[in-house]
Scaffold this motif. Structure first.
Motif, PDB file in Angstrom:
ATOM      1  N   ASN A   1     -69.205 -40.013 -35.194  1.00 29.62           N
ATOM      2  CA  ASN A   1     -68.934 -38.584 -35.196  1.00 29.62           C
ATOM      3  C   ASN A   1     -68.826 -37.990 -33.787  1.00 29.62           C
ATOM      4  O   ASN A   1     -67.994 -37.111 -33.545  1.00 29.62           O
ATOM      5  CB  ASN A   1     -70.045 -37.860 -35.966  1.00 29.62           C
ATOM      6  CG  ASN A   1     -69.544 -36.669 -36.735  1.00 29.62           C
ATOM      7  OD1 ASN A   1     -68.496 -36.735 -37.360  1.00 29.62           O
ATOM      8  ND2 ASN A   1     -70.267 -35.572 -36.673  1.00 29.62           N
ATOM      9  N   THR A   2     -69.661 -38.453 -32.862  1.00 32.64           N
ATOM     10  CA  THR A   2     -69.721 -37.868 -31.523  1.00 32.64           C
ATOM     11  C   THR A   2     -68.957 -38.689 -30.492  1.00 32.64           C
ATOM     12  O   THR A   2     -68.179 -38.140 -29.709  1.00 32.64           O
ATOM     13  CB  THR A   2     -71.188 -37.711 -31.078  1.00 32.64           C
ATOM     14  OG1 THR A   2     -71.886 -36.904 -32.032  1.00 32.64           O
ATOM     15  CG2 THR A   2     -71.269 -37.063 -29.701  1.00 32.64           C
ATOM     16  N   LEU A   3     -69.192 -40.004 -30.487  1.00 30.66           N
ATOM     17  CA  LEU A   3     -68.548 -40.856 -29.490  1.00 30.66           C
ATOM     18  C   LEU A   3     -67.177 -41.358 -29.929  1.00 30.66           C
ATOM     19  O   LEU A   3     -66.465 -41.976 -29.134  1.00 30.66           O
ATOM     20  CB  LEU A   3     -69.452 -42.049 -29.167  1.00 30.66           C
ATOM     21  CG  LEU A   3     -70.860 -41.718 -28.654  1.00 30.66           C
ATOM     22  CD1 LEU A   3     -71.625 -42.998 -28.327  1.00 30.66           C
ATOM     23  CD2 LEU A   3     -70.793 -40.802 -27.434  1.00 30.66           C
ATOM     24  N   LYS A   4     -66.838 -41.122 -31.208  1.00 31.13           N
ATOM     25  CA  LYS A   4     -65.535 -41.526 -31.765  1.00 31.13           C
ATOM     26  C   LYS A   4     -65.330 -43.032 -31.692  1.00 31.13           C
ATOM     27  O   LYS A   4     -64.208 -43.520 -31.502  1.00 31.13           O
ATOM     28  CB  LYS A   4     -64.387 -40.794 -31.052  1.00 31.13           C
ATOM     29  CG  LYS A   4     -64.530 -39.279 -31.008  1.00 31.13           C
ATOM     30  CD  LYS A   4     -64.691 -38.682 -32.392  1.00 31.13           C
ATOM     31  CE  LYS A   4     -64.870 -37.162 -32.333  1.00 31.13           C
ATOM     32  NZ  LYS A   4     -65.147 -36.577 -33.677  1.00 31.13           N
ATOM     33  N   LEU A   5     -66.407 -43.779 -31.883  1.00 29.20           N
ATOM     34  CA  LEU A   5     -66.306 -45.228 -31.952  1.00 29.20           C
ATOM     35  C   LEU A   5     -65.959 -45.648 -33.373  1.00 29.20           C
ATOM     36  O   LEU A   5     -66.122 -44.876 -34.323  1.00 29.20           O
ATOM     37  CB  LEU A   5     -67.634 -45.862 -31.523  1.00 29.20           C
ATOM     38  CG  LEU A   5     -68.085 -45.596 -30.083  1.00 29.20           C
ATOM     39  CD1 LEU A   5     -69.491 -46.140 -29.861  1.00 29.20           C
ATOM     40  CD2 LEU A   5     -67.113 -46.197 -29.080  1.00 29.20           C
ATOM     41  N   SER A   6     -65.517 -46.864 -33.540  1.00 27.35           N
ATOM     42  CA  SER A   6     -65.151 -47.342 -34.873  1.00 27.35           C
ATOM     43  C   SER A   6     -66.391 -47.503 -35.748  1.00 27.35           C
ATOM     44  O   SER A   6     -67.521 -47.607 -35.250  1.00 27.35           O
ATOM     45  CB  SER A   6     -64.432 -48.686 -34.770  1.00 27.35           C
ATOM     46  OG  SER A   6     -65.334 -49.698 -34.356  1.00 27.35           O
TER      47      SER A   6
ATOM     48  N   THR B   1     -72.841 -43.004 -23.263  1.00 24.45           N
ATOM     49  CA  THR B   1     -71.916 -41.873 -23.387  1.00 24.45           C
ATOM     50  C   THR B   1     -70.819 -41.908 -22.331  1.00 24.45           C
ATOM     51  O   THR B   1     -69.743 -41.337 -22.527  1.00 24.45           O
ATOM     52  CB  THR B   1     -72.666 -40.531 -23.276  1.00 24.45           C
ATOM     53  OG1 THR B   1     -73.404 -40.485 -22.053  1.00 24.45           O
ATOM     54  CG2 THR B   1     -73.610 -40.336 -24.447  1.00 24.45           C
ATOM     55  N   THR B   2     -71.087 -42.582 -21.213  1.00 26.67           N
ATOM     56  CA  THR B   2     -70.069 -42.689 -20.161  1.00 26.67           C
ATOM     57  C   THR B   2     -69.076 -43.806 -20.478  1.00 26.67           C
ATOM     58  O   THR B   2     -67.854 -43.621 -20.369  1.00 26.67           O
ATOM     59  CB  THR B   2     -70.732 -42.968 -18.796  1.00 26.67           C
ATOM     60  OG1 THR B   2     -71.633 -41.910 -18.488  1.00 26.67           O
ATOM     61  CG2 THR B   2     -69.673 -43.060 -17.699  1.00 26.67           C
ATOM     62  N   GLN B   3     -69.580 -44.963 -20.866  1.00 33.37           N
ATOM     63  CA  GLN B   3     -68.708 -46.118 -21.120  1.00 33.37           C
ATOM     64  C   GLN B   3     -68.021 -46.032 -22.486  1.00 33.37           C
ATOM     65  O   GLN B   3     -66.854 -46.392 -22.617  1.00 33.37           O
ATOM     66  CB  GLN B   3     -69.545 -47.403 -21.048  1.00 33.37           C
ATOM     67  CG  GLN B   3     -70.161 -47.663 -19.679  1.00 33.37           C
ATOM     68  CD  GLN B   3     -69.103 -47.813 -18.600  1.00 33.37           C
ATOM     69  OE1 GLN B   3     -68.083 -48.470 -18.785  1.00 33.37           O
ATOM     70  NE2 GLN B   3     -69.353 -47.180 -17.457  1.00 33.37           N
TER      71      GLN B   3
END
Length: 438
Positions: free
Chosen positions: A270-275, A329-331
């Motif tokens: 939801n936040t980092l938009k990862l799979s 959150t950076t990577q």
């Protein structure tokens, strides 16, 4: 000189059990405890899919909040279950209380997994879903006290911390299996299939083991007898007020941390938009490392004392939260997300190898199941039921993925203060360790 109630050595009928009976009793209590936590926690891994099923909305945020609110409903009845089933366990035995909680959990999970969605039965769907969570919460509230104290009373003083670590380890095992099930389903199913019925499969897998767990628990020996409950400490609850207050704060801090770790699957998507696959992999990693960390901490607490196994790791955890979240959150890739989960969950879980023993050893046996269950369930109800909603709201309002790290750091410092204030209770440290004939 009389030993204060919160430092008194804990004795009981454990020596009446043979080593084989002891191992079997602990294994059975652990299995049931892990199963109940699997059913309860798996919901969190599928919060998005369950939200779309029971709380559909044009806004994904509102749908998710509706799902998390239903998840939180399961915490409302946990103190009630702790009080009712904890009292029952103190008066009538640990075993019958564990049987009741297991049966109720089975009913709750079947009700949730088999209820049609909002599109089929309308407003009845979310109502039934919330009812199912209330039943589950009541069952789990009673389970924690009776099963944890049963583990304690089935153990020898020399290994009490290690034995009770199976309470925390079984939660981690349950969460690991739940996240693995979610990962496997996400690999073999489309997003639509996962949202439609994949989450139901995950829940029903836990329900299939309930009959076996009931049969095993029915054959367990009892660890409390009438003589153990005939006399309650003259000073009443005031004599063990310190472990109640400190235990409340420690469990509250740990609960927020634990459910933030559980929330990481949702945070990743939801936040980092990862799979979905990467997000569930992070949850698998943080849950798996918790098993090793909790049991390692417990072994060290038996040898060096409860406070040493709590205070030092908690300091390290508080210092590690912000750097780890800056990294992930950076990577925003699989390596950083899984790596940060491993580091934080490993350090943060280490202390819970000692916490359950530290609290339980400080409470008189006659009221131990009820008091421990309440000390555990009340902060879990208040903070476990709201953590994921609070975190979701904070992320939405601030728009800053790092806000979750600042929140987690603050609550970990509260837990650290309570650990420092807690008195030592390990037999090896207070000079009450007596070799068991077994």
């Amino acid at each position: 000189m009389e030993i204060p109630a919160e430092e008194a050595p804990v004795t009981g009928p454990v020596d009446a059990l043979t080593p084989r009976q002891r191992r079997r009793a602990i294994a059975a209590a652990t299995l049931g405890n892990g199963l109940e936590f699997y059913d309860f926690i798996t919901y969190a891994f599928f919060a998005i899919q369950i939200g779309n099923t029971f709380f559909p909305s044009e806004s994904p945020f509102l749908s998710l909040m509706g799902s998390l609110a239903a998840f939180g409903a399961g915490f409302i009845t946990r103190p009630l279950g702790a009080a009712v089933l904890g009292t029952y366990a103190d008066r009538h035995g640990r075993k019958p209380a564990m049987l009741v909680s297991m049966t109720m959990m089975g009913v709750g999970i079947l009700l949730l997994a088999l209820t049609p969605g909002y599109a089929t039965i309308g407003y009845a769907a979310p109502v039934i879903a919330v009812l199912a969570r209330l039943i589950q919460g009541f069952a789990l509230g009673g389970e924690v006290g009776s099963a944890t104290i049963y583990m304690m009373e089935s153990s020898t003083p020399q290994r009490r911390g290690f034995t009770m670590s199976f309470q925390g380890a079984s939660q981690a095992v349950a969460a690991t299996i739940g996240s693995l099930v979610g990962l496997m389903l996400s690999l073999v199913m489309s997003e639509a299939e996962l949202a439609s019925y994949g989450w139901r499969i995950a829940l029903l897998l836990g329900a299939t083991i309930v009959p076996l767990a009931l049969v095993i628990r029915h054959s367990l020996p009892e660890t409390i007898h009438h003589a153990d409950t005939a006399v309650v400490a003259d000073d009443g609850w005031r004599s063990y007020l310190r472990p109640i207050v400190c235990g409340f704060l420690i469990i509250a801090s740990g609960t927020i941390g634990s459910y933030i770790f559980t929330y990481m699957a949702t945070y990743g998507q939801n936040t980092l938009k990862l799979s979905t696959t990467i997000s569930f992999s992070g949850s698998v990693a943080n849950n798996a490392i918790q098993i090793v960390a909790v049991m390692t901490g417990a072994i060290l607490s038996d040898r060096f004392g409860r406070k040493a196994a709590m205070v030092l790791p908690q300091c390290l955890f508080a210092l590690s939260v912000v750097p780890c979240f800056l990294w992930l959150t950076t990577q925003r890739d699989a390596f950083s997300f899984i790596g940060a989960n491993l580091v934080l969950a490993g350090i943060g879980s280490f202390v819970y190898g000692a916490v359950y023993a530290a609290i339980s050893e400080s409470i008189p046996k006659a009221v131990r199941a009820r008091v421990f269950a309440l000390v555990y369930s009340i902060p879990v109800a208040v903070f476990g039921g709201t953590t994921q909603m609070v975190v979701t709201w904070i992320l939405e309002v601030t728009g800053d993925p790092m806000s979750i790290a600042y929140y987690l750091t603050g609550v970990s410092l509260v837990g650290l203060g309570a650990m420092i204030a807690m008195r030592e209770s390990a037999p090896v440290r207070i000079g009450t360790l007596v070799a068991s004939p077994a």
